[in-house]
Design an enzyme around this catalytic site. Structure first.
Site, PDB file in Angstrom:
ATOM      1  N   ASN A  13       6.572  79.103 -12.578  1.00 16.66           N
ATOM      2  CA  ASN A  13       6.222  80.296 -11.790  1.00 16.66           C
ATOM      3  C   ASN A  13       6.498  81.525 -12.656  1.00 16.66           C
ATOM      4  O   ASN A  13       7.647  81.900 -12.857  1.00 16.66           O
ATOM      5  CB  ASN A  13       7.079  80.323 -10.515  1.00 16.66           C
ATOM      6  N   LYS A  15       5.800  84.533 -11.981  1.00 15.13           N
ATOM      7  CA  LYS A  15       6.020  85.757 -11.186  1.00 15.13           C
ATOM      8  C   LYS A  15       5.159  86.894 -11.748  1.00 15.13           C
ATOM      9  O   LYS A  15       4.044  86.651 -12.181  1.00 15.13           O
ATOM     10  CB  LYS A  15       7.509  86.108 -11.131  1.00 15.13           C
ATOM     11  N   HIS A  96       7.767  81.735  -1.022  1.00 14.42           N
ATOM     12  CA  HIS A  96       8.829  81.973  -2.009  1.00 14.42           C
ATOM     13  C   HIS A  96       9.840  82.963  -1.427  1.00 14.42           C
ATOM     14  O   HIS A  96       9.468  83.914  -0.747  1.00 14.42           O
ATOM     15  CB  HIS A  96       8.234  82.516  -3.309  1.00 14.42           C
ATOM     16  N   GLU A  98      11.384  85.333  -2.659  1.00 15.12           N
ATOM     17  CA  GLU A  98      11.178  86.739  -3.025  1.00 15.12           C
ATOM     18  C   GLU A  98      10.163  87.387  -2.092  1.00 15.12           C
ATOM     19  O   GLU A  98      10.274  88.569  -1.764  1.00 15.12           O
ATOM     20  CB  GLU A  98      10.741  86.839  -4.497  1.00 15.12           C
ATOM     21  N   GLU A 166      14.613  75.688  -2.963  1.00 14.09           N
ATOM     22  CA  GLU A 166      15.070  76.711  -3.903  1.00 14.09           C
ATOM     23  C   GLU A 166      16.170  77.540  -3.247  1.00 14.09           C
ATOM     24  O   GLU A 166      15.879  78.505  -2.517  1.00 14.09           O
ATOM     25  CB  GLU A 166      13.915  77.639  -4.279  1.00 14.09           C
ATOM     26  N   GLY A 172      17.222  82.800 -10.445  1.00 13.35           N
ATOM     27  CA  GLY A 172      17.441  83.870 -11.412  1.00 13.35           C
ATOM     28  C   GLY A 172      18.895  84.221 -11.652  1.00 13.35           C
ATOM     29  O   GLY A 172      19.197  85.208 -12.322  1.00 13.35           O
ATOM     30  N   SER A 204      17.270  78.396 -11.401  1.00 14.70           N
ATOM     31  CA  SER A 204      18.017  78.386 -12.659  1.00 14.70           C
ATOM     32  C   SER A 204      17.938  77.054 -13.405  1.00 14.70           C
ATOM     33  O   SER A 204      18.925  76.597 -14.007  1.00 14.70           O
ATOM     34  CB  SER A 204      19.483  78.805 -12.429  1.00 14.70           C
TER      35      SER A 204
END
Ligand code: PEP
Length: 241
Positions: A13, A15, A96, A98, A166, A172, A204
């Protein structure tokens, strides 16, 4: 720990990162082949067509990072699953964390995006995950199974899809979940989704920890953010499959 032979779907991904230069480097890195798993790269939507042209000959599929719930219409700036599919994409990430955090995407919207994806012939990669607060309060499994339950309510009717666990606190942060936490969550998710759906782990993952994570029971592959922007790392992870 030996690798779990079924942990074979590796998804990158990108992003809001990358460009044609990164595609060039990735294509050169992957040109020698050397993996038996299935590789998917999800670049920014503007790069999808070019990524498909360059990576498909290497056996690498591409996917979008999000889609709209509608098939078409007055949705300035958005992309339908059908528009993604027209670029050659075969997958799309939905839900996701985010997007859940930045745009308030809730379970029902994630369900509708999942259904829009399968209707367009894409395989949705549905992301679920607990926050640090969920985990600290002992509610991680409850929260994550609720997120998945909402998607299953939408009657996928046996069409292929992929689930990605996730943990939000692992994304991250450089702090992947432990093998025990992954095994616990993946067992709970397997009980909810049944037999055929691959369940990825993301958060990660690096070339250093990918082997240990892939060896966890019920881990069907990996969803990789930061390390997918490093073609050498992504290739090393892929070649571990
Ligand atoms: C992600 O955002 O999907 C992700 C897994 O990121 P990272 O690998 O950078 O933690």
């Amino acid at each position: 720990m030996s690798a779990n032979p079924s942990a074979r779907l590796i998804v990158g991904n990108w992003k809001m990162n990358g460009g044609l230069g990164l595609l060039d480097v990735l294509a050169a890195e992957l040109a020698g082949g050397g993996w038996t798993g299935r590789a998917v790269v999800c670049p920014p939507a503007t790069l999808l067509g070019e990524a498909h042209r360059r990576l498909a000959p290497l056996g690498v599929e591409v996917g979008g990072q999000d889609c709209h719930v509608a098939e078409r219409g007055a949705h300035t700036g958005d992309l339908s699953a059908a528009l993604l599919a027209a670029t050659g994409a075969r997958h799309v990430i939905v839900g996701h964390s985010e997007r859940r955090a930045a745009y308030g995407e809730a379970d029902l919207q994630v369900r509708d995006k999942t259904l829009a994806a399968v209707e367009a012939g894409l395989s949705p990669i549905v992301c679920v995950g607990d926050t640090a607060e969920d985990r600290a309060s002992g509610r991680a499994v409850e929260v994550v199974t609720r997120q998945v339950g909402a998607v299953l309510d939408g009657a996928l009717n046996g069409r292929p899809w992929v689930l990605a666990y996730e943990p939000v606190w692992a994304i991250g942060s450089g702090r992947a979940a432990t093998a025990d936490d992954i095994a616990e969550m993946h067992a709970a998710l397997r009980a909810v989704v049944g037999g055929a759906t691959p369940i990825l782990y993301g958060g990660s993952v690096t070339a250093d920890n990918a082997g240990e994570i892939r060896a966890c029971p019920e881990v069907g592959g990996l969803l990789i953010g930061g390390a997918s922007l490093r073609p050498d790392q992504f290739a090393a992870i892929l070649r571990g499959c």
